[in-house]
Design an enzyme around this catalytic site. Sequence first.
Site, PDB file in Angstrom:
ATOM      1  N   LYS A   1      14.512  -8.437 -12.338  1.00  0.00           N
ATOM      2  CA  LYS A   1      13.160  -7.977 -12.710  1.00  0.00           C
ATOM      3  C   LYS A   1      12.586  -7.273 -11.489  1.00  0.00           C
ATOM      4  O   LYS A   1      12.354  -7.880 -10.455  1.00  0.00           O
ATOM      5  CB  LYS A   1      12.300  -9.189 -13.082  1.00  0.00           C
TER       6      LYS A   1
ATOM      7  N   GLU B   1      12.030 -15.960  -0.773  1.00  0.00           N
ATOM      8  CA  GLU B   1      11.785 -15.236   0.483  1.00  0.00           C
ATOM      9  C   GLU B   1      10.340 -14.777   0.394  1.00  0.00           C
ATOM     10  O   GLU B   1      10.010 -13.908  -0.408  1.00  0.00           O
ATOM     11  CB  GLU B   1      12.768 -14.063   0.583  1.00  0.00           C
TER      12      GLU B   1
ATOM     13  N   CYS C   1       7.518  -8.308   5.098  1.00  0.00           N
ATOM     14  CA  CYS C   1       7.233  -9.741   5.172  1.00  0.00           C
ATOM     15  C   CYS C   1       7.354 -10.233   6.609  1.00  0.00           C
ATOM     16  O   CYS C   1       6.724 -11.212   6.980  1.00  0.00           O
ATOM     17  CB  CYS C   1       8.156 -10.501   4.243  1.00  0.00           C
TER      18      CYS C   1
ATOM     19  N   GLU D   1      -1.645 -13.295   5.657  1.00  0.00           N
ATOM     20  CA  GLU D   1      -0.765 -12.135   5.620  1.00  0.00           C
ATOM     21  C   GLU D   1      -1.542 -10.953   5.046  1.00  0.00           C
ATOM     22  O   GLU D   1      -2.022 -11.011   3.919  1.00  0.00           O
ATOM     23  CB  GLU D   1       0.449 -12.426   4.735  1.00  0.00           C
TER      24      GLU D   1
HETATM   25  P1  NAP Z   1       3.949 -10.703  -6.036  1.00  0.00           P
HETATM   26  O1  NAP Z   1       2.928 -10.802  -7.100  1.00  0.00           O
HETATM   27  O2  NAP Z   1       4.434 -11.927  -5.374  1.00  0.00           O
HETATM   28  O3  NAP Z   1       5.169  -9.894  -6.688  1.00  0.00           O
HETATM   29  C1  NAP Z   1       6.535 -10.037  -6.387  1.00  0.00           C
HETATM   30  C2  NAP Z   1       7.351 -10.038  -7.670  1.00  0.00           C
HETATM   31  O4  NAP Z   1       7.038 -11.186  -8.454  1.00  0.00           O
HETATM   32  C3  NAP Z   1       7.070  -8.848  -8.573  1.00  0.00           C
HETATM   33  O5  NAP Z   1       8.257  -8.459  -9.233  1.00  0.00           O
HETATM   34  C4  NAP Z   1       6.067  -9.442  -9.545  1.00  0.00           C
HETATM   35  O6  NAP Z   1       5.953  -8.729 -10.730  1.00  0.00           O
HETATM   36  C5  NAP Z   1       6.645 -10.814  -9.763  1.00  0.00           C
HETATM   37  N1  NAP Z   1       5.699 -11.781 -10.306  1.00  0.00           N
HETATM   38  C6  NAP Z   1       4.331 -11.762 -10.251  1.00  0.00           C
HETATM   39  N2  NAP Z   1       3.827 -12.836 -10.899  1.00  0.00           N
HETATM   40  C7  NAP Z   1       4.869 -13.547 -11.371  1.00  0.00           C
HETATM   41  C8  NAP Z   1       4.994 -14.746 -12.121  1.00  0.00           C
HETATM   42  N3  NAP Z   1       3.924 -15.443 -12.516  1.00  0.00           N
HETATM   43  N4  NAP Z   1       6.214 -15.193 -12.421  1.00  0.00           N
HETATM   44  C9  NAP Z   1       7.310 -14.523 -12.029  1.00  0.00           C
HETATM   45  N5  NAP Z   1       7.265 -13.372 -11.335  1.00  0.00           N
HETATM   46  C10 NAP Z   1       6.066 -12.887 -11.000  1.00  0.00           C
HETATM   47  O7  NAP Z   1       3.471  -9.722  -4.937  1.00  0.00           O
HETATM   48  P2  NAP Z   1       2.402  -8.540  -5.131  1.00  0.00           P
HETATM   49  O8  NAP Z   1       1.315  -8.895  -6.072  1.00  0.00           O
HETATM   50  O9  NAP Z   1       3.183  -7.366  -5.470  1.00  0.00           O
HETATM   51  O10 NAP Z   1       1.816  -8.477  -3.659  1.00  0.00           O
HETATM   52  C11 NAP Z   1       0.821  -9.435  -3.254  1.00  0.00           C
HETATM   53  C12 NAP Z   1       1.060  -9.916  -1.855  1.00  0.00           C
HETATM   54  O11 NAP Z   1       2.331 -10.568  -1.772  1.00  0.00           O
HETATM   55  C13 NAP Z   1       1.151  -8.848  -0.808  1.00  0.00           C
HETATM   56  O12 NAP Z   1      -0.081  -8.412  -0.375  1.00  0.00           O
HETATM   57  C14 NAP Z   1       1.935  -9.541   0.275  1.00  0.00           C
HETATM   58  O13 NAP Z   1       1.104 -10.344   1.044  1.00  0.00           O
HETATM   59  C15 NAP Z   1       2.896 -10.400  -0.502  1.00  0.00           C
HETATM   60  N6  NAP Z   1       4.230  -9.759  -0.631  1.00  0.00           N
HETATM   61  C16 NAP Z   1       5.239 -10.257   0.118  1.00  0.00           C
HETATM   62  C17 NAP Z   1       6.489  -9.664   0.033  1.00  0.00           C
HETATM   63  C18 NAP Z   1       7.643 -10.151   0.840  1.00  0.00           C
HETATM   64  O14 NAP Z   1       8.583  -9.412   1.056  1.00  0.00           O
HETATM   65  N7  NAP Z   1       7.643 -11.398   1.269  1.00  0.00           N
HETATM   66  C19 NAP Z   1       6.695  -8.577  -0.797  1.00  0.00           C
HETATM   67  C20 NAP Z   1       5.644  -8.109  -1.580  1.00  0.00           C
HETATM   68  C21 NAP Z   1       4.419  -8.715  -1.482  1.00  0.00           C
HETATM   69  P3  NAP Z   1       4.857  -7.545 -10.821  1.00  0.00           P
HETATM   70  O15 NAP Z   1       5.304  -6.513  -9.871  1.00  0.00           O
HETATM   71  O16 NAP Z   1       4.918  -7.088 -12.200  1.00  0.00           O
HETATM   72  O17 NAP Z   1       3.553  -8.148 -10.436  1.00  0.00           O
END
Ligand code: NAP
Length: 502
Positions: free
Chosen positions: A199, A275, A309, A406
Amino acid sequence: MPITAEAPSASRNTMSFVDREHKLLIDGQWVAAASGKTFEVKDPATGRTIARVAEGDKADVDRAVKAARRAFESGPWPALTASQRGRMIWKLADLLEQHLDEFAEIESLDNGKPRTIAAAADVPLAIDLFRYMAGWATKIEGNTIPISVGYMPGAEFHAYTLREPVGVVAQIIPWNFPLLMAAWKLGPALATGCTIVLKVAEETPLSAIRLGHLFKEAGFPDGVVNIITGFGETAGAALSGHPDVDKVAFTGSTEVGRLIVKAAGSSNLKKVTLELGGKSPNIILPDADIPAAIGGAANAIFFNHGQCCCAGSRLFVHRSQFDQVVNGVAEHARKIKVGHGLHPETGMGPLVSQIQQDRVCRFLDSGKREGAKALAGGQRREGDGYFVEPTVLIDTRPDMEVIREEIFGPVVAAVRYDEPEELIAAANDSVYGLAAAIWTRDLSKAHKLARRLRAGSVWVNCYNIFDAALPFGGYKQSGWGREMGHEAINLYTQTKAVTVQL
Ligand code: NAP
Ligand code: MG
């Protein structure tokens, strides 16, 4: 902040892919979502819609998991030799290499990052990861174990272990390195003989879809890799709670990580690797090569617009050199050319989305409110696209949000320190533990400090060094398990102990 001019357009070849109707890859076929729904993909540098993709949901996830289960249990995939599996992965890497420029353009258009960086880092690292994992396919071994079984005197046994694939794995990835995160997940799963439902992030689905077109060409049987575009709350949740998925591997926010653990626990107790986020300390010791450390500190936070990250988002500098270092990093920040990722001179593109731009700006506001000062940058760029200025914050305190949370943007918060002991405690004072760095000429000091930092990666006199052979992952709330290296292979296999009485 210098702004590069209007971007040149992507090549005709890239646009002929981007302009297609994008569907889900299920059981080797490109299919529309069962609901018929689609959603928009935007160029974050302009805010304009560049493509529409299928909006996969629970029904599509069910079909994809069924296809992955079938492919795992019967048909050509489980019958392949390890060598054949390895060659397929190698072939995939070759195909990716042939299309390197196209992937770099897609990544730039979809995520906003400079095309030049995607061509030099994201795509080559993905190619290398697949090649590294191709080599592992033939090296997954168990042990023979001399057992004693004291309660059966005189009995003889031949005992050994097998390492077998975990099974059907769900992989949920973020938008910051769309292709590379897909490679980190897919590589070890394929090498070990698992089957996959991937996904991708709603913001950046295009490079994974393009990769999907290469699987058939590389010879992978139908159903081995299934790709779902869609939203986390629907498709992602359906995957992490699915009763027939054996493992979920997730990269993203700590908040969603918790939801994944909950969904796994309340469905079938599937295995989980995570991660997650970070707030990594980048430490400059007084004896460091200061010009190198200044450049390194800028790279640590501004690479990929701080959307890493492991970004070096807390910069620790000794009181005696604080002004010199922060002014140096601010100077770097001011010189970065911010603009459209396809422009050859762009050093930094937009953030990935309006949501992300707003989130980063909320942190900038909170920093200001709490008394921090922006030595460089400090605000969004008004107009089209989701740009934020590269920012250096000083006058920080340990309780500020900009030090604790973060930000995931191009914002570094600098901290002054006096004593080494105070420094170690402050560096470790975070719920996260993904990465850390030390700049010093005294290697004995560096090794000692590396042991005391609670982080999964410690870089000495460098930052952002990744290699397919090197494990990467978090201490504390930065995650469970490791990506890449031998450790990733272990996490996609499970051990079976076989005991034969002779
Ligand atoms: P996120 O919501 O954690 O998204 C990461 C992945 O998880 C995406 O594919 C997302 O889908 C999916 N996801 C979201 N809600 C889910 C659920 N309830 N069940 C299963 N999968 C789910 O991250 P984001 O909203 O894109 O970013 C928010 C913050 O997360 C950033 O500002 C940053 O601080 C952190 N982040 C960290 C990393 C890392 O590498 N550690 C990477 C990205 C973001 P959708 O894309 O459809 O929402
Ligand atoms: Mg999201």
